[in-house]
Design an enzyme around this catalytic site. Structure first.
Site, PDB file in Angstrom:
ATOM      1  N   ASP A  48      39.432  39.260  34.119  1.00  0.00           N
ATOM      2  CA  ASP A  48      38.436  39.332  35.058  1.00  0.00           C
ATOM      3  C   ASP A  48      37.455  40.525  34.835  1.00  0.00           C
ATOM      4  O   ASP A  48      38.299  41.532  34.782  1.00  0.00           O
ATOM      5  CB  ASP A  48      38.961  39.253  36.518  1.00  0.00           C
ATOM      6  CG  ASP A  48      37.871  39.133  37.656  1.00  0.00           C
ATOM      7  OD1 ASP A  48      36.681  39.343  37.287  1.00  0.00           O
ATOM      8  OD2 ASP A  48      38.362  38.504  38.700  1.00  0.00           O
ATOM      9  N   HIS A 104      31.331  43.827  45.956  1.00  0.00           N
ATOM     10  CA  HIS A 104      31.918  42.419  47.190  1.00  0.00           C
ATOM     11  C   HIS A 104      30.910  42.853  48.302  1.00  0.00           C
ATOM     12  O   HIS A 104      31.394  43.637  49.235  1.00  0.00           O
ATOM     13  CB  HIS A 104      33.210  42.814  47.293  1.00  0.00           C
ATOM     14  CG  HIS A 104      34.007  42.229  46.259  1.00  0.00           C
ATOM     15  ND1 HIS A 104      34.635  43.011  45.373  1.00  0.00           N
ATOM     16  CD2 HIS A 104      34.619  40.998  46.074  1.00  0.00           C
ATOM     17  CE1 HIS A 104      35.207  42.324  44.487  1.00  0.00           C
ATOM     18  NE2 HIS A 104      35.203  41.020  45.023  1.00  0.00           N
ATOM     19  N   HIS A 158      31.681  36.021  46.430  1.00  0.00           N
ATOM     20  CA  HIS A 158      31.149  37.179  47.123  1.00  0.00           C
ATOM     21  C   HIS A 158      29.671  37.303  46.581  1.00  0.00           C
ATOM     22  O   HIS A 158      29.389  37.008  45.479  1.00  0.00           O
ATOM     23  CB  HIS A 158      31.821  38.240  46.901  1.00  0.00           C
ATOM     24  CG  HIS A 158      32.419  38.568  45.589  1.00  0.00           C
ATOM     25  ND1 HIS A 158      31.524  39.365  44.984  1.00  0.00           N
ATOM     26  CD2 HIS A 158      33.414  38.064  45.038  1.00  0.00           C
ATOM     27  CE1 HIS A 158      32.195  39.407  43.740  1.00  0.00           C
ATOM     28  NE2 HIS A 158      33.273  38.558  43.615  1.00  0.00           N
ATOM     29  N   GLU A 176      35.433  32.143  36.908  1.00  0.00           N
ATOM     30  CA  GLU A 176      34.496  32.714  37.803  1.00  0.00           C
ATOM     31  C   GLU A 176      33.069  33.062  37.083  1.00  0.00           C
ATOM     32  O   GLU A 176      33.311  33.176  35.707  1.00  0.00           O
ATOM     33  CB  GLU A 176      34.815  34.150  38.273  1.00  0.00           C
ATOM     34  CG  GLU A 176      33.767  35.276  39.159  1.00  0.00           C
ATOM     35  CD  GLU A 176      34.501  36.352  39.577  1.00  0.00           C
ATOM     36  OE1 GLU A 176      35.236  36.750  38.938  1.00  0.00           O
ATOM     37  OE2 GLU A 176      33.727  37.004  40.538  1.00  0.00           O
ATOM     38  N   ASP A 179      29.928  39.817  37.541  1.00  0.00           N
ATOM     39  CA  ASP A 179      31.189  39.582  37.325  1.00  0.00           C
ATOM     40  C   ASP A 179      32.073  38.242  37.010  1.00  0.00           C
ATOM     41  O   ASP A 179      31.127  37.276  37.481  1.00  0.00           O
ATOM     42  CB  ASP A 179      31.608  39.812  39.176  1.00  0.00           C
ATOM     43  CG  ASP A 179      33.015  39.755  39.506  1.00  0.00           C
ATOM     44  OD1 ASP A 179      33.880  39.717  38.701  1.00  0.00           O
ATOM     45  OD2 ASP A 179      33.249  39.700  40.787  1.00  0.00           O
TER      46      ASP A 179
HETATM   47 MN    MN Z   1      35.914  38.942  39.073  1.00  0.00          MN
HETATM   48 MN    MN Z   2      34.449  38.368  41.933  1.00  0.00          MN
END
Ligand code: MN
Ligand code: MN
Length: 296
Positions: free
Chosen positions: A89, A167, A159, A281, A100
């Site tokens: 990530d 976030h 988010h 993601e 992100d």
């Molecule tokens: Mn992430």
């Molecule tokens: Mn994230």
């Protein structure tokens, strides 16, 4: 929210961050194999981001097996990849504007677990547009993962991404909820389904290698005061790695700042022991009739 200028500096910098991220993520993913160290991959990715003109928005997360998030190597970590499930990530920012994204690499012989979070993410991205309720996105994620016999992780969610803040609202759940808000034109949001055979709830445990500044206040010791300034100048309020601060005095000062509640730590978030986790993601810009995926 009429008249969003999708060519403005804000969106162009989100896109620049997304482009750096997508290239970094695919190269880092390609390095993961049995015998490579976690630290090699994390440092490669963080250096690549800087070489391309971005900054890490948070330390590269390399979460192994039942770990779901907030795991990054320590400064002298020697751990190598084994036959693991690895969630990679990565966050990038360009002048504070963040992208992100995450992928899961399977060295454990469970490709269908990886597929479950990927299929759920694609299905979620298909319905994203201005006016869609985030509860509907959660419902699609939950059903796609459930169809394949897995659980989503209920206490991890997508988010919004703000400036120097990875976030912000809106929260995008990984399950159906009735109290969700509608996405608005121009929102920049990260959507991140997780799939697992575990109970679907992560708990904090184990190592803590990621920190962020929560409040500036006076503290004893010149070194500690200098560290506050360094953190503020280099990372603002974004999360940073203990290994970026260094060993010796740096490590001592870091612990002092934590005790004084000037910084907070992010302990690793994990599923039940032995229950593998996958994650997928992307970050998107919400448009009138769909979305622009900036991390593809
Ligand atoms: Mn992430
Ligand atoms: Mn994230």
């Amino acid at each position: 929210m009429e008249g969003v200028d999708f060519k403005s500096e804000k969106y162009e910098k989100h896109r620049a961050a997304g482009k750096i991220l997508s290239e970094t993520l695919s190269e880092a993913e390609g390095m993961i194999e049995v015998g490579t160290t976690h630290l090699e991959v994390a440092e490669f990715a963080e250096n690549k981001i800087r070489e391309m003109g971005g900054e890490p928005a948070f330390p590269v997360n390399i979460s192994i097996n039942e770990e779901a998030s907030h795991s990054t190597p320590s400064i002298n970590e020697k751990t190598k990849f084994g036959e693991d499930m690895i969630c990679l990530d990565i966050g990038v920012h360009v002048e504070g504007w963040i992208a992100d994204a995450a992928k899961t690499v399977d060295l454990s012989g469970n490709p269908e677990l990886v597929e479950a979070s990927e299929v759920a993410l694609e299905a979620a991205l298909d319905i994203v547009q201005a006016g869609v309720n985030v509860g509907k996105i959660g419902e699609v994620i939950e059903s796609k993962i459930g169809d394949r016999g897995y659980n989503t992780i209920l206490n991890l969610s997508g988010h919004g991404v703000g400036r120097y803040d990875a976030h912000v609202g809106p929260n995008i759940p990984n399950c159906a909820i009735r109290t969700g808000v509608e996405l608005e034109l121009g929102d920049v949001v990260a959507i991140e389904p997780f799939a697992t055979l575990g109970g679907g709830k992560v708990t904090e445990g184990g190592k803590e290698e990621i920190f962020s500044l929560i409040q500036k206040k006076s503290v004893r010791g010149k070194k500690s005061r200098e560290l506050i300034d360094t953190i503020e100048n280099k990372y603002n309020t974004l999360p940073f790695a203990a290994r970026w601060i260094g060993e010796g005095q740096g490590k001592i000062s870091l612990q002092r700042l934590k005790m004084a509640r000037i910084i907070r730590g992010y302990p690793v978030l994990r599923e039940q022991k032995g229950k593998l986790v996958s994650q997928a993601e992307h970050t998107v810009i919400v448009m009138e009739d769909g979305c622009e995926i900036i991390t593809r």
